[in-house]
Motif scaffolding. Structure first.
Motif, PDB file in Angstrom:
ATOM      1  N   ALA A  68       1.682   9.182  -4.771  1.00 25.76           N
ATOM      2  CA  ALA A  68       1.534   8.695  -3.479  1.00 25.76           C
ATOM      3  C   ALA A  68       1.076   9.967  -2.667  1.00 25.76           C
ATOM      4  N   ARG A  69       0.451   9.608  -1.619  1.00 24.44           N
ATOM      5  CA  ARG A  69      -0.180  10.672  -0.867  1.00 24.44           C
ATOM      6  C   ARG A  69       0.703  10.554   0.549  1.00 24.44           C
TER       7      ARG A  69
ATOM      8  N   ARG B  81      -2.996  -0.043 -10.341  1.00 21.88           N
ATOM      9  CA  ARG B  81      -2.621  -0.696  -8.808  1.00 21.88           C
ATOM     10  C   ARG B  81      -2.130  -2.138  -9.018  1.00 21.88           C
TER      11      ARG B  81
ATOM     12  N   GLY C  65       0.942  -1.532   0.049  1.00 26.48           N
ATOM     13  CA  GLY C  65      -0.064   0.093  -0.051  1.00 26.48           C
ATOM     14  C   GLY C  65       0.793   1.160   0.164  1.00 26.48           C
ATOM     15  N   GLY C  66       2.176   1.115   0.258  1.00 24.26           N
ATOM     16  CA  GLY C  66       2.774   2.543   0.275  1.00 24.26           C
ATOM     17  C   GLY C  66       4.372   1.882   0.526  1.00 24.26           C
ATOM     18  N   LEU C  67       5.032   3.086   1.010  1.00 22.79           N
ATOM     19  CA  LEU C  67       6.489   3.104   1.310  1.00 22.79           C
ATOM     20  C   LEU C  67       6.727   4.228   2.260  1.00 22.79           C
TER      21      LEU C  67
ATOM     22  N   MET D 204       4.390   7.250   2.921  1.00 21.42           N
ATOM     23  CA  MET D 204       3.538   7.593   1.493  1.00 21.42           C
ATOM     24  C   MET D 204       2.712   6.358   1.354  1.00 21.42           C
ATOM     25  N   ALA D 205       1.520   6.699   1.094  1.00 19.80           N
ATOM     26  CA  ALA D 205       0.525   5.837   0.683  1.00 19.80           C
ATOM     27  C   ALA D 205       0.435   5.863  -0.921  1.00 19.80           C
ATOM     28  N   PHE D 206       0.368   4.770  -1.580  1.00 23.55           N
ATOM     29  CA  PHE D 206       0.102   4.923  -3.099  1.00 23.55           C
ATOM     30  C   PHE D 206      -1.424   5.189  -3.252  1.00 23.55           C
ATOM     31  N   GLU D 207      -1.370   6.277  -4.429  1.00 26.44           N
ATOM     32  CA  GLU D 207      -2.486   6.884  -4.561  1.00 26.44           C
ATOM     33  C   GLU D 207      -3.313   6.230  -6.079  1.00 26.44           C
TER      34      GLU D 207
END
Length: 132
Positions: free
Chosen positions: A82-83, A110, A44-46, A99-102
């Protein structure tokens, strides 16, 4: 997406992207450029660690266009939006940025991003097994 087509083509041929940095690709100019080191990675992010010099750019926006280079585990860098969801500043003024992928603007991307992250994690696992 173009990023997906390049990555799949390179993987099929068993090759790596040979570009250096982001200067050799067309990137949108959406804000100040800065670099970070990968701290952690998930589907979901990094998490990024930004040096004191690069940390000033993180406060300028909540949404970022990122170029994530996971070579040699993944054949070419991944373009993803990313958000910024949280930050933490350490005693030396380095910033940890979660950072959450957007995927709101491109939901079809996705699957590609999750596949590349899984590919990277598996490559890391194999390297660690060989080293043990």
């Amino acid at each position: 997406t173009a990023n997906g087509a390049i990555a799949r083509d390179l993987a099929t041929r068993g090759e790596m992207w040979r570009g250096e940095g982001t200067d050799s690709v067309l990137l949108p100019e959406v804000g100040p450029r800065f670099s970070g080191r990968l701290a952690n990675l998930g589907g979901g992010g990094l998490g990024l660690i930004l040096s004191r010099e690069d940390a000033a750019g993180i406060g300028k926006s909540r949404l970022f266009w990122m170029w994530v280079d996971l070579r040699p585990g993944v054949a070419c860098p991944i373009g993803v939006t990313a958000r910024l969801v949280h930050t933490h500043t350490d005693s030396q003024q380095n910033v940890y940025a979660g950072m959450a992928f957007e995927f709101q603007f491109n939901p079809a991307h996705r699957g590609f991003v999750v596949e590349r992250m899984t590919e990277y994690v598996e490559a890391q696992r194999l390297r660690q097994q060989r080293a043990a």
